[in-house]
Design a protein around this motif. Sequence first.
Motif, PDB file in Angstrom:
ATOM      1  N   TYR A   1       0.826  -1.212   0.000  1.00 19.64           N
ATOM      2  CA  TYR A   1       0.000   0.000   0.000  1.00 19.64           C
ATOM      3  C   TYR A   1       0.859   1.260   0.000  1.00 19.64           C
ATOM      4  N   ALA A   2       1.989   1.230   0.686  1.00 21.15           N
ATOM      5  CA  ALA A   2       2.871   2.400   0.696  1.00 21.15           C
ATOM      6  C   ALA A   2       3.378   2.712  -0.707  1.00 21.15           C
ATOM      7  N   ALA A   3       3.751   1.678  -1.449  1.00 24.25           N
ATOM      8  CA  ALA A   3       4.226   1.888  -2.813  1.00 24.25           C
ATOM      9  C   ALA A   3       3.129   2.474  -3.687  1.00 24.25           C
ATOM     10  N   THR A   4       1.902   2.023  -3.489  1.00 23.47           N
ATOM     11  CA  THR A   4       0.776   2.549  -4.268  1.00 23.47           C
ATOM     12  C   THR A   4       0.492   3.998  -3.900  1.00 23.47           C
ATOM     13  N   LEU A   5       0.478   4.311  -2.611  1.00 22.60           N
ATOM     14  CA  LEU A   5       0.235   5.688  -2.180  1.00 22.60           C
ATOM     15  C   LEU A   5       1.299   6.634  -2.719  1.00 22.60           C
TER      16      LEU A   5
END
Length: 283
Positions: free
Chosen positions: A102-106
């Motif tokens: 999720y961090a990479a997507t955000l």
Amino acid sequence: MTDVRQIRVIGVGVGGPGQLTLDAVAALKELDVVLVADKGEGLAQLVDARRALLETHRPAPGGGTAVRVVQVPDPRRGPDPQETASYLEGVRSWHEARVDAYAATLDSLEPHLVVGFLVWGDPALYDSILRVVRALGERTPVAVRTVPGVTALSALAAAHDEVLHAIGEPVHVTTGRRLVREWRPGLGTVVVMLDGQLRCRDLLAARPETADLELLWGACLGLPQQRLARGRLGDVLDDVAAARAQLREEHGWVMDVYALRPAPARSAAPPAAPASTTGEVAP
């Protein structure tokens, strides 16, 4: 000045678009992007169900949704070991992998966009996303608002037109993997979640007296394929297992919840009902 990512964690009930609260609908209107866990082939309907919610409450003028839906590959979980320490370590590792995903997507999204997570049931009950979001906040500034949702417990009770507990008695909520070692007379109604193995069969084998417990079962609550069953555990368990297997074969997935409780103390207990193909409950 560092941008603060706005995040909404929204409980959306257990399937039907009508289960969203007014607060949840209002929160949906604030969203620019919804992140959805992509759990692989066979579970695409879980993504489709969330799209249906958005198409109902955030429709685009030309059809579809006015919110961008971004699917995030969900890390695989290993098998659930019996040892509590090993189980907890496995879950923590899975959560860390989800945080990374999720961090990479955000990081790929514009900082001003409001991001939403649509949580099955209620975010506070047997769901990991709030822990994941808290860990995301340790990496980048976030402002989180959580909106509660209709739980599987309340949806199950409503589907059967029942109060889960006897007057003044407790309700014990647990998971399938803990059921056999936790159940004992005096717990009151026991609601079992996250039970992919239907561990009430193991309970029945270990404690034959539990055959007389009343079982209230529901699968895919609020969806067109909803199935319900109720009756004496020893009488309806095989029907429930068959209905569960059929749902999984037809749809690739099944979410269910059930309650075990002492048999009703009334002169004419309701007859055992086989798992219904229509979602109706026998009287």
